[in-house]
Design a protein around this motif. Structure first.
Motif, PDB file in Angstrom:
ATOM      1  N   LEU A   8      -7.095   4.753 -33.120  1.00 48.48           N
ATOM      2  CA  LEU A   8      -8.190   4.026 -33.752  1.00 48.48           C
ATOM      3  C   LEU A   8      -8.940   4.961 -34.692  1.00 48.48           C
ATOM      4  O   LEU A   8      -8.956   6.171 -34.499  1.00 48.48           O
ATOM      5  N   GLU A   9      -9.565   4.354 -35.686  1.00 48.45           N
ATOM      6  CA  GLU A   9     -10.326   5.139 -36.658  1.00 48.45           C
ATOM      7  C   GLU A   9     -11.623   4.405 -36.978  1.00 48.45           C
ATOM      8  O   GLU A   9     -11.606   3.186 -37.205  1.00 48.45           O
ATOM      9  N   PRO A  10     -12.754   5.135 -37.009  1.00 50.91           N
ATOM     10  CA  PRO A  10     -14.022   4.475 -37.343  1.00 50.91           C
ATOM     11  C   PRO A  10     -14.107   4.197 -38.841  1.00 50.91           C
ATOM     12  O   PRO A  10     -13.308   4.707 -39.627  1.00 50.91           O
ATOM     13  N   SER A  11     -15.094   3.410 -39.216  1.00 56.96           N
ATOM     14  CA  SER A  11     -15.329   3.161 -40.636  1.00 56.96           C
ATOM     15  C   SER A  11     -15.762   4.452 -41.315  1.00 56.96           C
ATOM     16  O   SER A  11     -16.033   5.460 -40.658  1.00 56.96           O
ATOM     17  N   ALA A  12     -15.845   4.425 -42.618  1.00 60.20           N
ATOM     18  CA  ALA A  12     -16.247   5.611 -43.380  1.00 60.20           C
ATOM     19  C   ALA A  12     -17.637   6.089 -42.965  1.00 60.20           C
ATOM     20  O   ALA A  12     -17.937   7.283 -43.050  1.00 60.20           O
ATOM     21  N   VAL A  40      -7.658   6.390 -22.059  1.00 62.46           N
ATOM     22  CA  VAL A  40      -8.361   6.663 -23.317  1.00 62.46           C
ATOM     23  C   VAL A  40      -8.425   8.164 -23.510  1.00 62.46           C
ATOM     24  O   VAL A  40      -8.877   8.894 -22.625  1.00 62.46           O
ATOM     25  N   HIS A  41      -7.969   8.606 -24.657  1.00 59.97           N
ATOM     26  CA  HIS A  41      -8.035  10.022 -25.033  1.00 59.97           C
ATOM     27  C   HIS A  41      -9.030  10.123 -26.185  1.00 59.97           C
ATOM     28  O   HIS A  41      -8.654  10.027 -27.345  1.00 59.97           O
ATOM     29  N   GLY A  42     -10.281  10.283 -25.828  1.00 58.87           N
ATOM     30  CA  GLY A  42     -11.344  10.329 -26.825  1.00 58.87           C
ATOM     31  C   GLY A  42     -11.860  11.725 -27.065  1.00 58.87           C
ATOM     32  O   GLY A  42     -13.006  11.898 -27.468  1.00 58.87           O
ATOM     33  N   ASP A  43     -11.016  12.725 -26.821  1.00 57.18           N
ATOM     34  CA  ASP A  43     -11.435  14.117 -26.998  1.00 57.18           C
ATOM     35  C   ASP A  43     -11.926  14.376 -28.415  1.00 57.18           C
ATOM     36  O   ASP A  43     -12.835  15.162 -28.631  1.00 57.18           O
ATOM     37  N   VAL A  44     -11.269  13.737 -29.368  1.00 53.70           N
ATOM     38  CA  VAL A  44     -11.704  13.827 -30.759  1.00 53.70           C
ATOM     39  C   VAL A  44     -12.292  12.464 -31.107  1.00 53.70           C
ATOM     40  O   VAL A  44     -11.558  11.529 -31.409  1.00 53.70           O
ATOM     41  N   PRO A  48      -9.762   8.646 -31.704  1.00 56.18           N
ATOM     42  CA  PRO A  48      -9.350   8.407 -30.318  1.00 56.18           C
ATOM     43  C   PRO A  48      -7.966   7.763 -30.247  1.00 56.18           C
ATOM     44  O   PRO A  48      -7.537   7.062 -31.155  1.00 56.18           O
ATOM     45  N   VAL A  49      -7.292   8.032 -29.138  1.00 52.34           N
ATOM     46  CA  VAL A  49      -5.973   7.445 -28.897  1.00 52.34           C
ATOM     47  C   VAL A  49      -6.026   6.696 -27.576  1.00 52.34           C
ATOM     48  O   VAL A  49      -6.511   7.221 -26.578  1.00 52.34           O
ATOM     49  N   LEU A  50      -5.536   5.466 -27.607  1.00 51.59           N
ATOM     50  CA  LEU A  50      -5.386   4.680 -26.396  1.00 51.59           C
ATOM     51  C   LEU A  50      -3.953   4.828 -25.931  1.00 51.59           C
ATOM     52  O   LEU A  50      -3.029   4.704 -26.736  1.00 51.59           O
ATOM     53  N   GLY A  51      -3.757   5.064 -24.669  1.00 50.34           N
ATOM     54  CA  GLY A  51      -2.423   5.075 -24.093  1.00 50.34           C
ATOM     55  C   GLY A  51      -2.243   3.779 -23.326  1.00 50.34           C
ATOM     56  O   GLY A  51      -2.944   3.544 -22.344  1.00 50.34           O
ATOM     57  N   LEU A  52      -1.356   2.918 -23.807  1.00 47.70           N
ATOM     58  CA  LEU A  52      -1.104   1.639 -23.142  1.00 47.70           C
ATOM     59  C   LEU A  52       0.281   1.672 -22.517  1.00 47.70           C
ATOM     60  O   LEU A  52       1.271   1.894 -23.229  1.00 47.70           O
ATOM     61  N   TRP A  83     -14.228  -0.351 -36.825  1.00 41.72           N
ATOM     62  CA  TRP A  83     -13.088   0.441 -36.388  1.00 41.72           C
ATOM     63  C   TRP A  83     -11.799  -0.268 -36.799  1.00 41.72           C
ATOM     64  O   TRP A  83     -11.754  -1.493 -36.887  1.00 41.72           O
ATOM     65  N   THR A  84     -10.763   0.515 -37.058  1.00 36.14           N
ATOM     66  CA  THR A  84      -9.460  -0.060 -37.409  1.00 36.14           C
ATOM     67  C   THR A  84      -8.364   0.595 -36.563  1.00 36.14           C
ATOM     68  O   THR A  84      -8.514   1.717 -36.089  1.00 36.14           O
ATOM     69  N   LEU A  85      -7.294  -0.145 -36.429  1.00 43.14           N
ATOM     70  CA  LEU A  85      -6.101   0.383 -35.773  1.00 43.14           C
ATOM     71  C   LEU A  85      -5.259   1.067 -36.835  1.00 43.14           C
ATOM     72  O   LEU A  85      -4.867   0.448 -37.822  1.00 43.14           O
ATOM     73  N   VAL A  86      -4.997   2.341 -36.664  1.00 48.11           N
ATOM     74  CA  VAL A  86      -4.200   3.101 -37.630  1.00 48.11           C
ATOM     75  C   VAL A  86      -2.714   2.915 -37.338  1.00 48.11           C
ATOM     76  O   VAL A  86      -1.914   2.697 -38.241  1.00 48.11           O
ATOM     77  N   ARG A  87      -2.346   3.011 -36.048  1.00 50.63           N
ATOM     78  CA  ARG A  87      -0.947   2.815 -35.665  1.00 50.63           C
ATOM     79  C   ARG A  87      -0.870   2.552 -34.176  1.00 50.63           C
ATOM     80  O   ARG A  87      -1.767   2.934 -33.428  1.00 50.63           O
TER      81      ARG A  87
END
Length: 96
Positions: A8-12, A40-44, A48-52, A83-87
């Motif tokens: 995921l990526e936040p807005s500008a 949830v890997h929100g270290d950065v 953040p990266v979600l592990g599903l 927020w947007t889904l990057v991949r």
């Protein structure tokens, strides 16, 4: 079972990651998505990266289901506005 990483990526303007993101993901799932576990890997916080972990008939279906869950997550939870889904992909593992 497949592990799909969704980035995921936040807005500008930026945005804070909700502390209850894992619970919000679970609220966004449907039985047909096959989601068994979420981490949830929100270290950065800016990436953040979600592990599903999903049960699916194929890798492509697992990735599609994870993307659908994330689309619902971002659509129905106002605290994730912008927020947007990057991949959403199964991570490539290289074993020596």
């Amino acid at each position: 079972m497949y592990l799909v990483h969704a980035r995921l990526e936040p807005s500008a303007q930026g945005g804070e990651l909700p502390s209850d993101l894992r619970a919000l993901v679970y609220e966004s799932t449907r039985p047909e998505d096959g989601v068994e576990h979420v981490s949830v890997h929100g270290d950065v916080p800016s990436a953040p990266v979600l592990g599903l972990f999903l049960m699916a008939g194929s890798l492509a279906q697992a990735e599609a289901n994870a993307a659908a869950v994330c689309a619902r997550l971002l659509e129905i939870h106002p605290e994730l506005a912008g927020w947007t889904l990057v991949r959403a992909e199964v991570p490539l593992l290289v074993i020596d």
